[in-house]
Scaffold this motif. Structure first.
Motif: not given
Length: 271
Positions: A18-22, A24-27, A29-34
């Motif tokens: 869960l910790a590593s998944g969250v 990775l998800a944040l990275i 999500l930010v990258d996808l938005w950019m």
């Protein structure tokens, strides 16, 4: 004679996953938005890491300067950026040229390396035009990623709680039929509203979500078959709780290939 006690439900790795998944998800999500260059950069890094994992797995050589891996990495990353600037056909041509170079170089199990470059490189390159779809490319990719994650989470929890017959014991002893169904249900539940948000009709959103879930599980099984062929449990240990990058993206690549095939034959409004 007393019945044997039921096996405990094991979620010992859940916290780390869960910790590593969250993270990775944040990275992601930010990258996808950019978008644009940043998406291509992240995709290129992920592809190079997966190619290193494949090279390490099939040749036993983890050297970052191994000539065959250097060719794989340069051609894989190059294909991603060529796709960004010149389009998917040019990116795929770059992958073909890279495969020819790797094959010409020869070495151990070169066919596996060429096949991996084509399969993984093609899927990762296809993410670039998918993200660039107008006007909802970000939402489409987000929908696809969430459907794949929902499939993985649904299969993980249902499979461990319900158990039952194995999905394909010879390839992946840990996967169950109940888990596969749980993954399908989870994908449908989240994929339908998100697909509608992405601009799909209700029926199309449901069918594509179910299809992406099946393709995701097929991609997972394909990677499991390759790992079993070479006697490894995880592609690497780069991601705590998840194994390697290939272990994390195998399902996404399967789902991307499904959308690419649908687009090729004009099936679905995403094409």
């Amino acid at each position: 004679m007393k019945d044997a006690p039921p096996k405990p439900i094991r979620f010992g790795d859940l916290g780390l996953r869960l910790a590593s998944g969250v993270a990775l998800a944040l990275i992601a999500l930010v990258d996808l938005w950019m978008g644009g260059f940043w998406v291509a950069a992240l995709v290129a890094v992920a592809l190079v890491l997966m190619l290193w994992e494949l090279h390490r797995m099939v040749t036993g050589d983890a050297d970052l300067l191994a000539p065959s891996f250097v060719v794989l990495g340069i051609c894989g990353a190059g294909a991603v950026f060529v796709t960004l600037f010149l389009g998917l056909p040019a990116g795929l041509a770059c992958l073909v040229a890279g495969g020819a170079l790797v094959f010409a170089y020869g070495g151990r199990r070169v066919g596996w390396l060429v096949g991996g470059l084509g399969y993984m490189g093609g899927a990762m390159c296809a993410l670039i035009p998918l993200r660039n779809l107008e006007p909802s490319g970000m939402i489409v990719v987000l929908w696809l990623v969430i459907v794949v994650v929902a499939t993985d989470v649904g299969a993980y929890f249902v499979g461990r709680m319900v158990g039952g017959p194995r999905l394909w014991a010879r390839v992946s002893p840990g996967k169950t039929r109940s888990g596969a169904v749980g993954g399908l249900v989870a994908a449908a539940l989240v994929g339908l509203p998100l697909g509608i948000w992405a601009g799909l009709g209700p029926v199309e959103a449901l069918l594509l979500s179910l299809g992406a879930s099946v393709a995701s599980q097929a991609g997972d099984l394909l990677e499991s078959a390759v790992k079993r062929r070479f006697g490894v449990k995880d592609a690497s240990h780069l991601i705590p709780g998840h194994g390697g990058v290939m272990d994390r993206l195998d399902g996404l690549m399967g789902a991307v290939w499904l959308l690419a095939i649908c687009g090729l034959f004009g099936l679905g409004s995403l094409g």
